[in-house]
Design a protein around this motif. Structure first.
Motif, PDB file in Angstrom:
ATOM      1  N   GLY A  72      12.048  58.161  30.859  1.00 31.50           N
ATOM      2  CA  GLY A  72      11.709  59.553  30.592  1.00 31.50           C
ATOM      3  C   GLY A  72      10.232  59.834  30.752  1.00 31.50           C
ATOM      4  O   GLY A  72       9.832  60.857  31.334  1.00 31.50           O
ATOM      5  N   LEU A  73       9.393  58.922  30.267  1.00 33.18           N
ATOM      6  CA  LEU A  73       7.941  59.099  30.403  1.00 33.18           C
ATOM      7  C   LEU A  73       7.503  59.011  31.857  1.00 33.18           C
ATOM      8  O   LEU A  73       6.617  59.754  32.308  1.00 33.18           O
ATOM      9  N   TYR A  74       8.122  58.106  32.587  1.00 34.63           N
ATOM     10  CA  TYR A  74       7.779  57.950  34.007  1.00 34.63           C
ATOM     11  C   TYR A  74       8.155  59.212  34.781  1.00 34.63           C
ATOM     12  O   TYR A  74       7.408  59.695  35.646  1.00 34.63           O
ATOM     13  N   ARG A  75       9.310  59.762  34.452  1.00 30.30           N
ATOM     14  CA  ARG A  75       9.742  60.996  35.108  1.00 30.30           C
ATOM     15  C   ARG A  75       8.797  62.142  34.752  1.00 30.30           C
ATOM     16  O   ARG A  75       8.487  63.000  35.602  1.00 30.30           O
ATOM     17  N   GLU A  76       8.325  62.167  33.509  1.00 30.86           N
ATOM     18  CA  GLU A  76       7.442  63.239  33.060  1.00 30.86           C
ATOM     19  C   GLU A  76       6.048  63.126  33.683  1.00 30.86           C
ATOM     20  O   GLU A  76       5.491  64.123  34.175  1.00 30.86           O
ATOM     21  N   HIS A  77       5.460  61.927  33.678  1.00 28.08           N
ATOM     22  CA  HIS A  77       4.079  61.747  34.140  1.00 28.08           C
ATOM     23  C   HIS A  77       3.979  61.408  35.623  1.00 28.08           C
ATOM     24  O   HIS A  77       2.929  61.606  36.227  1.00 28.08           O
ATOM     25  N   ARG A  78       5.067  60.833  36.180  1.00 25.59           N
ATOM     26  CA  ARG A  78       5.105  60.466  37.600  1.00 25.59           C
ATOM     27  C   ARG A  78       3.957  59.547  37.981  1.00 25.59           C
ATOM     28  O   ARG A  78       3.380  59.647  39.065  1.00 25.59           O
ATOM     29  N   ALA A  79       3.658  58.668  37.055  1.00 25.04           N
ATOM     30  CA  ALA A  79       2.610  57.668  37.275  1.00 25.04           C
ATOM     31  C   ALA A  79       2.806  56.568  36.245  1.00 25.04           C
ATOM     32  O   ALA A  79       3.304  56.820  35.140  1.00 25.04           O
ATOM     33  N   PRO A  80       2.436  55.329  36.582  1.00 27.01           N
ATOM     34  CA  PRO A  80       2.557  54.235  35.609  1.00 27.01           C
ATOM     35  C   PRO A  80       1.642  54.473  34.410  1.00 27.01           C
ATOM     36  O   PRO A  80       0.532  55.003  34.550  1.00 27.01           O
ATOM     37  N   LEU A  81       2.113  54.074  33.250  1.00 26.18           N
ATOM     38  CA  LEU A  81       1.327  54.134  32.034  1.00 26.18           C
ATOM     39  C   LEU A  81       1.194  52.717  31.482  1.00 26.18           C
ATOM     40  O   LEU A  81       1.781  51.771  32.007  1.00 26.18           O
ATOM     41  N   ASP A  82       0.462  52.574  30.423  1.00 24.33           N
ATOM     42  CA  ASP A  82       0.314  51.267  29.788  1.00 24.33           C
ATOM     43  C   ASP A  82       1.514  51.054  28.864  1.00 24.33           C
ATOM     44  O   ASP A  82       1.461  51.341  27.673  1.00 24.33           O
ATOM     45  N   TRP A  83       2.601  50.538  29.477  1.00 25.54           N
ATOM     46  CA  TRP A  83       3.846  50.421  28.730  1.00 25.54           C
ATOM     47  C   TRP A  83       3.721  49.467  27.549  1.00 25.54           C
ATOM     48  O   TRP A  83       4.303  49.701  26.482  1.00 25.54           O
ATOM     49  N   ALA A  84       2.990  48.374  27.715  1.00 27.81           N
ATOM     50  CA  ALA A  84       2.855  47.399  26.631  1.00 27.81           C
ATOM     51  C   ALA A  84       2.121  48.001  25.438  1.00 27.81           C
ATOM     52  O   ALA A  84       2.398  47.666  24.288  1.00 27.81           O
ATOM     53  N   ARG A  85       1.176  48.886  25.721  1.00 26.54           N
ATOM     54  CA  ARG A  85       0.458  49.531  24.631  1.00 26.54           C
ATOM     55  C   ARG A  85       1.344  50.549  23.925  1.00 26.54           C
ATOM     56  O   ARG A  85       1.309  50.661  22.694  1.00 26.54           O
ATOM     57  N   ARG A  86       2.126  51.275  24.702  1.00 26.04           N
ATOM     58  CA  ARG A  86       3.007  52.274  24.106  1.00 26.04           C
ATOM     59  C   ARG A  86       4.176  51.627  23.348  1.00 26.04           C
ATOM     60  O   ARG A  86       4.658  52.164  22.358  1.00 26.04           O
ATOM     61  N   PHE A  87       4.646  50.487  23.858  1.00 24.01           N
ATOM     62  CA  PHE A  87       5.797  49.818  23.259  1.00 24.01           C
ATOM     63  C   PHE A  87       5.462  48.352  22.997  1.00 24.01           C
ATOM     64  O   PHE A  87       5.947  47.459  23.688  1.00 24.01           O
ATOM     65  N   PRO A  88       4.606  48.093  22.026  1.00 25.63           N
ATOM     66  CA  PRO A  88       4.185  46.713  21.755  1.00 25.63           C
ATOM     67  C   PRO A  88       5.375  45.823  21.410  1.00 25.63           C
ATOM     68  O   PRO A  88       6.226  46.198  20.606  1.00 25.63           O
ATOM     69  N   GLY A  89       5.425  44.670  22.052  1.00 26.86           N
ATOM     70  CA  GLY A  89       6.497  43.719  21.781  1.00 26.86           C
ATOM     71  C   GLY A  89       7.820  44.061  22.430  1.00 26.86           C
ATOM     72  O   GLY A  89       8.832  43.407  22.166  1.00 26.86           O
ATOM     73  N   PHE A  90       7.837  45.079  23.322  1.00 23.64           N
ATOM     74  CA  PHE A  90       9.127  45.461  23.909  1.00 23.64           C
ATOM     75  C   PHE A  90       9.628  44.354  24.844  1.00 23.64           C
ATOM     76  O   PHE A  90       8.873  43.531  25.337  1.00 23.64           O
ATOM     77  N   GLY A  91      10.923  44.330  25.056  1.00 21.44           N
ATOM     78  CA  GLY A  91      11.544  43.272  25.844  1.00 21.44           C
ATOM     79  C   GLY A  91      12.612  42.583  25.018  1.00 21.44           C
ATOM     80  O   GLY A  91      12.817  42.891  23.836  1.00 21.44           O
ATOM     81  N   ASN A  92      13.308  41.645  25.619  1.00 24.32           N
ATOM     82  CA  ASN A  92      14.463  41.015  24.979  1.00 24.32           C
ATOM     83  C   ASN A  92      14.232  39.596  24.473  1.00 24.32           C
ATOM     84  O   ASN A  92      15.079  39.063  23.758  1.00 24.32           O
ATOM     85  N   HIS A  93      13.108  38.985  24.830  1.00 21.07           N
ATOM     86  CA  HIS A  93      12.892  37.610  24.419  1.00 21.07           C
ATOM     87  C   HIS A  93      12.763  37.500  22.900  1.00 21.07           C
ATOM     88  O   HIS A  93      11.906  38.116  22.279  1.00 21.07           O
ATOM     89  N   ARG A  94      13.684  36.708  22.292  1.00 21.76           N
ATOM     90  CA  ARG A  94      13.696  36.413  20.866  1.00 21.76           C
ATOM     91  C   ARG A  94      13.835  37.655  19.988  1.00 21.76           C
ATOM     92  O   ARG A  94      13.447  37.645  18.835  1.00 21.76           O
ATOM     93  N   ARG A  95      14.385  38.705  20.526  1.00 22.43           N
ATOM     94  CA  ARG A  95      14.718  39.861  19.681  1.00 22.43           C
ATOM     95  C   ARG A  95      15.986  39.535  18.897  1.00 22.43           C
ATOM     96  O   ARG A  95      16.819  38.723  19.308  1.00 22.43           O
ATOM     97  N   THR A  96      16.162  40.187  17.768  1.00 26.70           N
ATOM     98  CA  THR A  96      17.295  39.926  16.894  1.00 26.70           C
ATOM     99  C   THR A  96      18.353  41.003  17.070  1.00 26.70           C
ATOM    100  O   THR A  96      18.067  42.199  16.957  1.00 26.70           O
ATOM    101  N   VAL A  97      19.563  40.562  17.357  1.00 29.02           N
ATOM    102  CA  VAL A  97      20.702  41.467  17.528  1.00 29.02           C
ATOM    103  C   VAL A  97      21.711  41.170  16.439  1.00 29.02           C
ATOM    104  O   VAL A  97      22.154  40.027  16.272  1.00 29.02           O
ATOM    105  N   GLY A  98      22.077  42.193  15.679  1.00 31.39           N
ATOM    106  CA  GLY A  98      23.053  42.050  14.612  1.00 31.39           C
ATOM    107  C   GLY A  98      24.384  42.650  15.011  1.00 31.39           C
ATOM    108  O   GLY A  98      24.453  43.826  15.390  1.00 31.39           O
ATOM    109  N   VAL A  99      25.432  41.859  14.955  1.00 29.04           N
ATOM    110  CA  VAL A  99      26.778  42.299  15.326  1.00 29.04           C
ATOM    111  C   VAL A  99      27.585  42.482  14.040  1.00 29.04           C
ATOM    112  O   VAL A  99      27.776  41.530  13.274  1.00 29.04           O
TER     113      VAL A  99
END
Length: 337
Positions: A135-162
């Motif tokens: 959504g942000l990419y569509r809005e700004h139409r340019a790369p942003l600092d994704w790591a700064r906006r979403f610190p720790g984002f990604g799937n490595h060692r994230r916890t999923v509760g079922v």
């Protein structure tokens, strides 16, 4: 069940016409006709006035099947088995069927596959913040600092509760095991050893909710699970965590979810709701941190062939005198969908 037979049992489709057409195309009908005597063009949508019942030994049911009650059974003296080409049998298989001793099979395991697949995709996208970034990419139409906006984002060692080691819950855990995720499961009907076999750590529900980056619901709709996820439990979720519901809408207090999601503190992926179609003015349609889909996680399109294939497999077993591979036990219905 019965010895190998030399004659084909009489069978009848009992379901909505459109479901018969979608589930049993020509190739499936040809395979089915090799094992049972069936009129492929006749679909019973009303069993109360169905003359074919008098000779039917096997009912092939699916979505839209009428209730099979004592009155229906009285008109079906030869009926011995029900093969359900869908998930839950609670909507049409009554106590009278169990009292009669009918053998019942369900394709719930086949239907669990696409639900689990949908949920895997939702989990991976949620942790990667795909919808937010898209959504942000569509809005700004340019790369942003994704790591700064979403610190720790990604799937490595994230916890999923079922929540719920149901057919779908177990399939989901199976699909998630190869990923570098920490898996938790909450279900009062399994213990720590069984959870470990599934690749997860068994915890209580409140602990799971508070510890998870994604909470995914896979419990059945029962009186004790009504609004299992209420305002108190939503408040336990981590900031930025995601709630996924592909099970039953009644598991979640919708008003509480809307209130919590409206703060922007949590995210949600909701495929089932209470009511099934939310009112047109429901904030679930417009909240930017909620992905609302119209009950599409289950079998649709080409996925229906997995269900009909499973049902025909069961019919082959029945006709050869073997027990069903996916038999439904009445004792299990109290804790299943």
């Amino acid at each position: 069940m019965h010895p190998t037979r030399t004659t084909r049992p009489r069978a009848l489709f009992a379901m909505g016409r459109r479901h018969r057409d979608a589930l049993f195309p020509a190739a499936a009908i040809r395979r089915l006709a090799a094992h049972v005597d069936i009129d492929p063009d006749h679909v019973a949508e009303d069993l109360a006035h169905e003359p074919a019942l008098a000779e039917v030994e096997l009912l092939i049911t699916s979505w839209g099947c009428p209730v099979i009650d004592a009155d229906v059974l009285a008109r079906a003296p030869a009926l011995k088995a029900v093969v359900h080409a869908a998930g839950s049998v609670k909507h049409h298989v009554t106590q009278a069927c169990w009292d009669r001793g009918l053998a019942v099979s369900s394709a719930a395991a086949a239907n669990a596959v696409p639900v689990a697949e949908y949920t895997v995709a939702a989990i991976l996208f949620a942790n990667k913040r795909v919808l937010d970034i898209g959504g942000l990419y569509r809005e700004h139409r340019a790369p942003l600092d994704w790591a700064r906006r979403f610190p720790g984002f990604g799937n490595h060692r994230r916890t999923v509760g079922v929540v719920g080691a149901s057919l779908v819950g177990r399939k989901l855990l199976e699909l998630l095991v190869p990923y570098d995720l920490d898996l938790l499961v909450a279900d009062p009907h399994i213990d720590a050893a069984r959870a470990a076999e599934l690749g997860a750590r068994h915890v209580e529900l409140d602990e799971l909710i508070g510890a998870s980056d994604v909470v995914s619901l896979h419990a059945p709709a029962l009186p004790e699970t009504h609004h299992l996820i209420d305002a108190r439990r939503l408040s336990l979720m981590r900031d930025g965590a995601t709630l996924i519901n592909t099970a039953r809408g009644s598991l979640v207090d919708t008003d509480a979810l809307v209130s919590e999601a409206a703060t922007g503190r949590i995210h949600a992926v909701i495929d089932v709701t209470e009511p099934e179609v939310p009112p047109a003015d429901s904030p679930l349609y417009t909240l930017p941190n909620v992905l609302l889909t119209p009950h599409i996680a289950g079998s649709l399109g080409g996925e229906l062939q997995r269900i009909s294939g499973s049902a025909i497999d069961e019919i082959e077993r029945y006709c050869s005198g073997r027990p069903f591979a996916h038999a439904v036990r009445p004792s299990a219905l109290a804790t299943s969908a």
